[in-house]
Design an enzyme around this catalytic site. Structure first.
Site, PDB file in Angstrom:
ATOM      1  N   LYS A  53      16.420   0.577  -0.493  1.00 17.61           N
ATOM      2  CA  LYS A  53      16.298  -0.461  -1.534  1.00 17.61           C
ATOM      3  C   LYS A  53      14.835  -0.897  -1.648  1.00 17.61           C
ATOM      4  O   LYS A  53      14.297  -1.035  -2.751  1.00 17.61           O
ATOM      5  CB  LYS A  53      17.213  -1.651  -1.201  1.00 17.61           C
ATOM      6  N   GLN A  97      22.094  -7.963   3.223  1.00 12.56           N
ATOM      7  CA  GLN A  97      22.870  -6.753   3.495  1.00 12.56           C
ATOM      8  C   GLN A  97      24.110  -7.096   4.322  1.00 12.56           C
ATOM      9  O   GLN A  97      24.033  -7.803   5.324  1.00 12.56           O
ATOM     10  CB  GLN A  97      21.995  -5.722   4.222  1.00 12.56           C
ATOM     11  N   ASP A 120      23.568  -9.140  -6.163  1.00  7.69           N
ATOM     12  CA  ASP A 120      24.678  -8.349  -5.617  1.00  7.69           C
ATOM     13  C   ASP A 120      25.983  -8.658  -6.354  1.00  7.69           C
ATOM     14  O   ASP A 120      26.949  -7.905  -6.249  1.00  7.69           O
ATOM     15  CB  ASP A 120      24.878  -8.693  -4.133  1.00  7.69           C
TER      16      ASP A 120
HETATM   17  N1  GUN Z   1      27.044  -3.345   2.212  1.00  8.43           N
HETATM   18  C1  GUN Z   1      27.651  -2.268   1.641  1.00  8.43           C
HETATM   19  N2  GUN Z   1      27.451  -2.267   0.313  1.00  8.43           N
HETATM   20  C2  GUN Z   1      26.700  -3.357   0.029  1.00  8.43           C
HETATM   21  C3  GUN Z   1      26.152  -3.871  -1.180  1.00  8.43           C
HETATM   22  O1  GUN Z   1      26.339  -3.355  -2.286  1.00  8.43           O
HETATM   23  N3  GUN Z   1      25.421  -5.018  -1.038  1.00  8.43           N
HETATM   24  C4  GUN Z   1      25.222  -5.618   0.165  1.00  8.43           C
HETATM   25  N4  GUN Z   1      24.508  -6.736   0.182  1.00  8.43           N
HETATM   26  N5  GUN Z   1      25.718  -5.164   1.293  1.00  8.43           N
HETATM   27  C5  GUN Z   1      26.452  -4.029   1.219  1.00  8.43           C
END
Ligand code: GUN
Length: 295
Positions: A53, A97, A120
């Protein structure tokens, strides 16, 4: 005839090119889209997602504020960091995350993120807006799935979609998005999960299968109607001594066999994965545009 491969990587690259143009245009107005990234602990899969990311932010000319915190970080310290990012005008989107360590209340952290910076799409305000069909930040993986279907010419209107998995991150939101009365929606949706009786029976009815169970080989060829479209959201690490890392990634679908029955299928890796990160950038650029009153 073997299925046509839906290359998420190529679709993601096309969307990233569109975003890059937007980032250049926003820069002329003095705005650099900024993403606040928070990783607590050092789970290998989470670490690799977060690194990807941050790398994508840099590639698109965006700003990222990267925070890797130790696993024993307190909930209070994490909430304080989220609050600082809520108040920082350079940060347009906040990504915490998931999963978080067990001693931290995940729901409380998601609730602390300013819904206007919730790129998100996990804050209950954005989830609620999505469900009632109001403009909202859409969660990245489900939004990526919808974009893949749209951009590879798969009609969802009137199609029977069977979603396998009911997580808050994928199963529940993708099912909701698919029933919306809009482009990329208007589908008839069945949601299957661990308590579903006779999974194969339900999956066999599907025109479009969305596999998001988090378990390899959940979808086998005998469960797929000839000509169905198969979207594999699974990312599972399985041991592979022939790899330097000691593992390889597989999805939830028995790819080789299912590709002989389906009309279109996504690979793992190179399918949904690149779309998830791209849609996070999409939301962050969208948030930056909102600060200029553009979106
Ligand atoms: N963990 C697995 N997929 C995601 C996501 O799309 N966003 C976040 N913040 N954590 C995750």
């Amino acid at each position: 005839m073997p299925a046509q491969i839906i290359h998420g990587k190529e679709i993601a690259e096309a969307i990233r090119a569109e975003l890059k143009t937007e980032v250049v245009r926003l820069a002329t107005k003095g705005v650099v889209p900024g993403l606040g990234v928070i990783l607590v602990g050092a789970d290998p899969a989470s670490t690799s997602y977060v690194t990807a990311k941050e790398k994508t932010c840099a590639e698109l000319g965006m700003f990222s504020d990267d925070n890797r915190l130790p696993a024993e970080t307190s909930q209070a310290d994490l909430l304080a960091l989220v609050q600082r990012m809520n108040e920082d005008p350079k940060i347009h989107g906040i990504l915490v995350q998931l999963p978080l360590p067990k001693h931290i209340d995940e729901a409380a952290v998601l609730l602390a993120i300013d819904p206007d910076k919730d790129v998100d799409g996990f804050h209950p305000v954005n989830v609620g807006k999505m469900v009632v069909g109001e403009k909202a930040y859409l969660p990245c993986t489900p939004h990526g799935v919808i974009q893949m279907l749209l951009r590879s010419g798969v009609e969802t209107a009137g199609a029977h979609v069977v979603v396998v998995g009911r997580s808050n991150i994928v199963g529940k939101p993708v099912a909701n998005m698919l029933i919306q009365k809009q482009t990329g929606g208007n589908a008839t949706v069945t949601v299957c999960h661990t308590r579903t009786k006779d999974l194969a029976h339900h999956v066999r009815q599907a025109d479009i299968i969305i596999a998001a169970a988090g378990r390899p080989n959940t979808i086998t060829a005998d469960m797929v109607k000839p000509g169905a479209v198969v979207i594999d959201v699974g990312v599972n690490r399985i041991e592979d001594a022939s790899k330097k890392s000691g593992f390889r990634l597989v999805g939830d679908v028995d790819f080789d066999a299912v590709a002989q029955v389906a009309s279109k299928i996504t690979p793992v890796p190179g399918g949904v994965g690149p779309m998830t990160i791209t849609m996070l950038m999409w939301n962050t650029v969208e948030s930056a545009k909102r600060t200029l009153g553009e979106a």
